[in-house]
Design an enzyme around this catalytic site. Structure first.
Site, PDB file in Angstrom:
ATOM      1  N   ARG A  89       0.792  -1.251   0.039  1.00 52.22           N
ATOM      2  CA  ARG A  89      -0.052  -0.003  -0.141  1.00 52.22           C
ATOM      3  C   ARG A  89       0.820   1.134  -0.048  1.00 52.22           C
ATOM      4  O   ARG A  89       0.417   2.218  -0.493  1.00 52.22           O
ATOM      5  CB  ARG A  89      -0.675   0.108   1.242  1.00 52.22           C
ATOM      6  CG  ARG A  89      -1.932  -1.005   1.438  1.00 52.22           C
ATOM      7  CD  ARG A  89      -2.705  -1.170   2.726  1.00 52.22           C
ATOM      8  NE  ARG A  89      -2.831   0.356   3.291  1.00 52.22           N
ATOM      9  CZ  ARG A  89      -4.381   0.620   3.024  1.00 52.22           C
ATOM     10  NH1 ARG A  89      -5.125  -0.085   2.245  1.00 52.22           N
ATOM     11  NH2 ARG A  89      -4.754   1.531   3.558  1.00 52.22           N
ATOM     12  N   ARG A 144       9.782   5.661  -3.091  1.00 56.23           N
ATOM     13  CA  ARG A 144      10.244   6.558  -4.465  1.00 56.23           C
ATOM     14  C   ARG A 144      11.708   6.913  -4.077  1.00 56.23           C
ATOM     15  O   ARG A 144      12.084   7.240  -3.171  1.00 56.23           O
ATOM     16  CB  ARG A 144       9.393   7.720  -4.192  1.00 56.23           C
ATOM     17  CG  ARG A 144       7.907   7.448  -4.467  1.00 56.23           C
ATOM     18  CD  ARG A 144       7.163   8.988  -4.691  1.00 56.23           C
ATOM     19  NE  ARG A 144       5.755   8.852  -4.492  1.00 56.23           N
ATOM     20  CZ  ARG A 144       4.986   9.283  -3.419  1.00 56.23           C
ATOM     21  NH1 ARG A 144       5.620   9.978  -2.502  1.00 56.23           N
ATOM     22  NH2 ARG A 144       3.808   9.039  -3.488  1.00 56.23           N
ATOM     23  N   ARG A 202      -8.622  -6.437  13.810  1.00 49.38           N
ATOM     24  CA  ARG A 202      -7.949  -5.328  14.568  1.00 49.38           C
ATOM     25  C   ARG A 202      -8.657  -4.504  14.910  1.00 49.38           C
ATOM     26  O   ARG A 202      -9.757  -3.941  14.082  1.00 49.38           O
ATOM     27  CB  ARG A 202      -6.657  -4.955  13.881  1.00 49.38           C
ATOM     28  CG  ARG A 202      -5.612  -5.878  13.452  1.00 49.38           C
ATOM     29  CD  ARG A 202      -5.129  -6.671  14.659  1.00 49.38           C
ATOM     30  NE  ARG A 202      -4.231  -5.655  15.539  1.00 49.38           N
ATOM     31  CZ  ARG A 202      -3.791  -6.363  16.881  1.00 49.38           C
ATOM     32  NH1 ARG A 202      -4.081  -7.609  17.311  1.00 49.38           N
ATOM     33  NH2 ARG A 202      -3.039  -5.467  17.493  1.00 49.38           N
ATOM     34  N   ARG A 262       0.420   5.335  16.675  1.00 46.65           N
ATOM     35  CA  ARG A 262       0.583   6.810  15.936  1.00 46.65           C
ATOM     36  C   ARG A 262      -0.176   7.945  16.928  1.00 46.65           C
ATOM     37  O   ARG A 262      -1.027   7.532  17.598  1.00 46.65           O
ATOM     38  CB  ARG A 262       0.140   7.124  14.689  1.00 46.65           C
ATOM     39  CG  ARG A 262      -1.292   6.597  14.185  1.00 46.65           C
ATOM     40  CD  ARG A 262      -1.561   6.389  12.507  1.00 46.65           C
ATOM     41  NE  ARG A 262      -2.519   5.446  12.577  1.00 46.65           N
ATOM     42  CZ  ARG A 262      -2.886   4.981  11.252  1.00 46.65           C
ATOM     43  NH1 ARG A 262      -2.119   5.331  10.295  1.00 46.65           N
ATOM     44  NH2 ARG A 262      -4.101   4.279  11.140  1.00 46.65           N
ATOM     45  N   GLU A 308      -3.409   6.315  19.352  1.00 42.45           N
ATOM     46  CA  GLU A 308      -3.964   5.262  18.509  1.00 42.45           C
ATOM     47  C   GLU A 308      -3.227   4.163  19.121  1.00 42.45           C
ATOM     48  O   GLU A 308      -2.094   3.755  18.947  1.00 42.45           O
ATOM     49  CB  GLU A 308      -3.821   5.460  17.152  1.00 42.45           C
ATOM     50  CG  GLU A 308      -4.806   4.397  16.638  1.00 42.45           C
ATOM     51  CD  GLU A 308      -4.932   5.083  15.040  1.00 42.45           C
ATOM     52  OE1 GLU A 308      -4.778   6.178  14.548  1.00 42.45           O
ATOM     53  OE2 GLU A 308      -4.688   3.975  14.255  1.00 42.45           O
ATOM     54  N   TYR A 336     -10.032  -4.823   3.249  1.00 43.40           N
ATOM     55  CA  TYR A 336      -9.208  -3.853   3.520  1.00 43.40           C
ATOM     56  C   TYR A 336      -9.391  -2.656   2.536  1.00 43.40           C
ATOM     57  O   TYR A 336      -8.374  -2.224   1.844  1.00 43.40           O
ATOM     58  CB  TYR A 336      -7.525  -4.200   3.720  1.00 43.40           C
ATOM     59  CG  TYR A 336      -6.835  -3.027   4.602  1.00 43.40           C
ATOM     60  CD1 TYR A 336      -7.161  -1.885   4.939  1.00 43.40           C
ATOM     61  CD2 TYR A 336      -5.417  -3.442   4.770  1.00 43.40           C
ATOM     62  CE1 TYR A 336      -6.414  -0.892   5.488  1.00 43.40           C
ATOM     63  CE2 TYR A 336      -4.370  -2.534   5.207  1.00 43.40           C
ATOM     64  CZ  TYR A 336      -4.989  -1.403   5.938  1.00 43.40           C
ATOM     65  OH  TYR A 336      -3.939  -0.473   6.382  1.00 43.40           O
ATOM     66  N   ASP A 373     -10.099   0.963   1.181  1.00 38.54           N
ATOM     67  CA  ASP A 373     -10.042   2.652   1.350  1.00 38.54           C
ATOM     68  C   ASP A 373     -11.356   3.034   1.176  1.00 38.54           C
ATOM     69  O   ASP A 373     -12.180   2.470   0.497  1.00 38.54           O
ATOM     70  CB  ASP A 373      -8.886   3.126   0.435  1.00 38.54           C
ATOM     71  CG  ASP A 373      -7.376   2.758   0.731  1.00 38.54           C
ATOM     72  OD1 ASP A 373      -7.374   2.529   2.080  1.00 38.54           O
ATOM     73  OD2 ASP A 373      -6.693   2.721  -0.104  1.00 38.54           O
TER      74      ASP A 373
END
Ligand code: UDP
Length: 369
Positions: free
Chosen positions: A170, A174, A246, A277, A303, A351, A353
């Site tokens: 995901r 770069r 989860r 996070r 979190e 999963y 988006d």
């Protein structure tokens, strides 16, 4: 009498409700929570739109989906560029030239590629079979150890060699100086919050909140068909056993300072910090109200990831082999249903988006009408 009973007022349910209504069908939307918008729900605290069920940054490559959501909200120019904090060392995400420079001191893309190549060869990976091997083969062992291993094990509660490779794919890798977390063509946050956007989607549609379908299955009799967006295993009373998810717990805090971490998202990638996070919500909207007023306080959310158990909110499907097989059993039952359609992240155990959920909802309605 309704044509459709839609169980769940999240994105999938709202898109189906809107499209079916516009096609002349009468819909009733119910949700067991006391609010609409599912997990994209935002709540205003101290003039800040707080993402109550975790950060949601809208991003997509699908022009039709982008045009669609823009009918219901104006999007700001937010670009997600989280920072990774590994024991106080900060790294840029996703993995890019800033990350490689900080990690190894390399300056050119060529040297960064060499370094990764070297580490990949040392690890002896040819065909990555799991998340660990996939990660090392993408970015090498140093980045895997510092920025992936601890975070992933905290988030999924499983060792990286027991997780599917696709999860890490995901994230972009770069060899340019580009901290944009997503490769998507379109990106932003709805000004005024997601709740308002979903409210507009549901405009003129009957909605009943605080109604748990699984405890009131008789509601199905009020409609010709049901679109069910809850967990598929719960629909079937967990008859083959429960699918694993989860769950996430948030500790929200209002702070009397204007700036806590200088960024919307900071990932804690070491294994020792208990949270995965910290989100500082005001930065999704540049620290200002839509009218341009600077906000004095700040709201942060730590979190914590945990294994789902009955009574918890399911967030992420655990798409490993074992759960994949179990899901197939439920899916076979679902496919035999003439009057019930299963959709969304929980209904399809996928999963997804946000943009994928919307695209799936639009497609489903097309097939229905
Ligand atoms: N990931 C990681 N380190 C990070 C961020 C992400 O190792 O700092 C991995 C982790 O395995 C995670 C996956 O990348 O589950 C996907 O991350 P993403 O940010 O897409 O997860 P989401 O925002 O959906 O929770």
């Amino acid at each position: 009498m309704y044509d459709y009973l839609i169980v769940g007022a999240g994105l999938y349910g709202a898109v189906c409700a809107r499209e079916l209504t516009d096609a002349g069908k009468k819909c009733l939307v119910i949700d067991k929570r006391d609010h609409i918008a599912g997990n994209v729900y935002t709540e205003k605290i101290e003039k800040i739109n707080v993402h109550k069920y975790g950060a949601h940054i809208f991003h997509t490559n699908m022009a039709n989906v982008w045009n669609y959501v823009n009918r219901f909200a104006t999007f700001n120019r937010f670009t997600n560029s989280p920072v990774a904090n590994y024991h106080g060392e900060l790294y840029s995400l996703p993995f890019n030239m800033y990350t490689f420079n900080k990690m190894w001191g390399v300056v050119t893309p060529e040297d960064a590629e060499k370094k990764i190549d070297e580490q990949r060869r040392e690890a002896g990976i040819t065909e990555p079979k799991n998340l660990e091997e996939q990660a090392i083969s993408l970015v090498g062992t140093d980045i895997y150890e510092k920025l992936i291993k601890g975070y992933t094990q905290k988030q999924w509660g499983r060792p990286c060699d027991k997780l599917p490779a696709f999860i890490i794919k995901r994230l972009p890798v770069r060899f340019t100086f580009d901290n944009n977390y997503f490769n998507a063509l379109y990106q932003g946050i709805p000004i005024g919050g997601y709740t308002k956007m979903v409210e507009r989607m549901l405009d003129g549609i009957d909605v009943r909140l605080g109604v748990d379908f699984l405890e009131h299955r008789e509601l199905a009799e009020e409609a010709e068909k049901v679109i069910y967006t809850g967990p598929i295993d719960a629909y079937y009373d967990y008859k083959f056993g429960n699918l694993e998810y989860r769950s996430v717990r948030f500790e929200n805090e209002v702070l009397d300072i204007p700036n806590f971490q200088g960024n919307a998202a900071v990932n804690y990638t070491d294994a020792d910090t208990p949270w995965t996070r910290i989100i500082e919500h005001k930065w999704f909207e540049f620290g200002r109200t839509p009218e341009g007023e600077e906000i004095e306080k700040t709201v942060i959310s730590r979190e914590y990831s945990s294994e789902w158990k009955p009574g918890d909110e399911p967030y992420y499907p655990v798409n490993d082999e074992k759960n994949g097989q179990l899901f197939t059993q439920y899916k076979e039952l679902a496919e035999g249903e003439a009057e019930v359609i299963f959709g969304g992240r929980l209904g399809e155990y996928k999963y997804y988006d946000m943009d994928q959920v919307i695209a799936a909802g639009l497609e489903k309605v097309k097939s229905l009408i």
